[in-house]
Design a protein around this motif. Structure first.
Motif, PDB file in Angstrom:
ATOM      1  N   GLU A   1       0.810  -1.213   0.000  1.00  0.00           N
ATOM      2  CA  GLU A   1       0.000   0.000   0.000  1.00  0.00           C
ATOM      3  C   GLU A   1       0.850   1.273   0.000  1.00  0.00           C
ATOM      4  OE1 GLU A   1       0.020  -1.675   4.270  1.00  0.00           O
ATOM      5  OE2 GLU A   1      -0.156  -2.449   2.206  1.00  0.00           O
ATOM      6  N   GLU A   2       2.127   1.131   0.325  1.00  0.00           N
ATOM      7  CA  GLU A   2       3.012   2.298   0.294  1.00  0.00           C
ATOM      8  C   GLU A   2       3.429   2.661  -1.128  1.00  0.00           C
ATOM      9  OE1 GLU A   2       5.560   2.803   4.101  1.00  0.00           O
ATOM     10  OE2 GLU A   2       5.501   0.628   3.738  1.00  0.00           O
TER      11      GLU A   2
ATOM     12  N   ASP B   1       0.883   3.054  -3.413  1.00  0.00           N
ATOM     13  CA  ASP B   1      -0.399   3.447  -4.000  1.00  0.00           C
ATOM     14  C   ASP B   1      -0.392   4.854  -4.573  1.00  0.00           C
ATOM     15  OD1 ASP B   1      -1.516   1.011  -3.450  1.00  0.00           O
ATOM     16  OD2 ASP B   1      -2.619   1.659  -1.664  1.00  0.00           O
ATOM     17  N   SER B   2       0.583   5.669  -4.175  1.00  0.00           N
ATOM     18  CA  SER B   2       0.639   7.048  -4.660  1.00  0.00           C
ATOM     19  C   SER B   2       2.061   7.569  -4.512  1.00  0.00           C
ATOM     20  CB  SER B   2      -0.314   7.940  -3.866  1.00  0.00           C
ATOM     21  OG  SER B   2       0.175   8.099  -2.537  1.00  0.00           O
TER      22      SER B   2
ATOM     23  N   ALA C   1       4.596  -4.809  -6.367  1.00  0.00           N
ATOM     24  CA  ALA C   1       3.853  -3.548  -6.501  1.00  0.00           C
ATOM     25  C   ALA C   1       4.743  -2.444  -7.048  1.00  0.00           C
ATOM     26  CB  ALA C   1       3.278  -3.137  -5.154  1.00  0.00           C
TER      27      ALA C   1
ATOM     28  N   ASN D   1       2.751  -0.798 -10.297  1.00  0.00           N
ATOM     29  CA  ASN D   1       2.159   0.529 -10.144  1.00  0.00           C
ATOM     30  C   ASN D   1       2.967   1.552 -10.946  1.00  0.00           C
ATOM     31  OD1 ASN D   1       0.629  -0.915  -8.386  1.00  0.00           O
ATOM     32  ND2 ASN D   1       1.084   0.305  -6.576  1.00  0.00           N
TER      33      ASN D   1
END
Length: 255
Positions: free
Chosen positions: A97-98, A100-101, A133, A137
């Motif tokens: 999740e780190e 995600d942006s 990820a 991403n």
């Protein structure tokens, strides 16, 4: 004169369940396979000095340790533990999740940079280990991994998990070659490269081009075999991977 290939090490996550019961016994079995080094995932409650003594007794090197980034209140305790265990290199990851942006990546990078500064005060080093990820991403045409690398202090080393890079859609050999002398080690494994529940297989039986990944960057100091899970007996699998790497002249070992 062609330099010798990097030594091969075993990542002890491969033997996590047994190591949680008998870490010192696992070290004996890994040494018997011919591995000259290990990378730990935990000391499983053992005193660091006791682990270091066992490693020395077996002629094993602790090439690096997976341990949380030494930032914040726990920093000194983490550094104390692994300095006593006998390694100067700590390796860890950010959570999926780190990535995600870009903002989340920047916050994660700040924590890693703090860890690197804390480690440097002890003469120790921090390396970043990827999963997938980082490559899946993409922000404005750049992978999350590229965004992260730009935000990291150049003192932060890299440990490229070639399997997860492939799973994320990257070419592991191309990534490895692009990282230059910052690339300290590579994790080598083989399997279907679908996701985190994959079961690993002997080199050559999955989708990975292990040879290309292993040869891609001459600056690499360690080839680390990690088999997250497998339907094969893990010692047999680690032995076959050792034989493949050493037998093909990709890595060097002790037998």
């Amino acid at each position: 004169m062609t330099p010798p290939p990097p030594p091969v090490a075993a990542q002890l996550w491969s033997l996590h369940e047994e190591a949680s019961r008998d870490l010192l016994g696992v070290l004996e079995k890994v040494a018997a396979l011919g591995y000259p080094a290990v990378e730990t995932i935990s000391l499983y409650g053992h005193r660091p000095a006791a682990v270091r003594h066992k490693l020395t007794e077996l002629g094993l090197v602790l090439c690096s340790a997976h341990a949380p980034f030494p930032a914040g209140e726990e920093a000194a305790a983490i550094l104390d533990t692994y300095q006593e265990a006998g390694t100067d290199t700590l390796v860890w990851s950010l959570e999926p999740e780190e990535f995600d942006s870009p903002g989340a990546i920047a916050r994660g990078a700040a924590r890693i940079n703090e860890a690197a500064a804390n480690a440097a005060e002890r003469g120790m080093r921090i390396a970043y280990h990827n999963h997938f990820a980082e490559f899946r991403n993409v922000f404005d045409g750049r992978t999350a991994y590229e965004v992260l690398l730009e935000a990291l202090d150049p003192a932060v080393l890299l440990e490229l998990d070639t399997y997860w890079a492939h799973t994320g859609g990257a070419d592991p050999a191309a990534v490895a070659a692009s990282l230059g002398p910052r690339l300290e080690s590579v994790h080598l494994k083989d399997g279907p490269a679908r996701g985190m529940d994959d079961h690993m297989v002997p080199f050559g039986e999955g989708v990975m081009d292990v040879e290309a990944a292993a040869r891609a960057n001459p600056a690499v100091r360690w080839h680390i075999v990690e088999m997250d899970r497998s339907h094969h007996d893990m010692y047999e699998l680690l032995g076959r991977c050792y034989d493949h790497l050493v037998g093909h002249g990709l890595s060097r070992g002790e037998r």
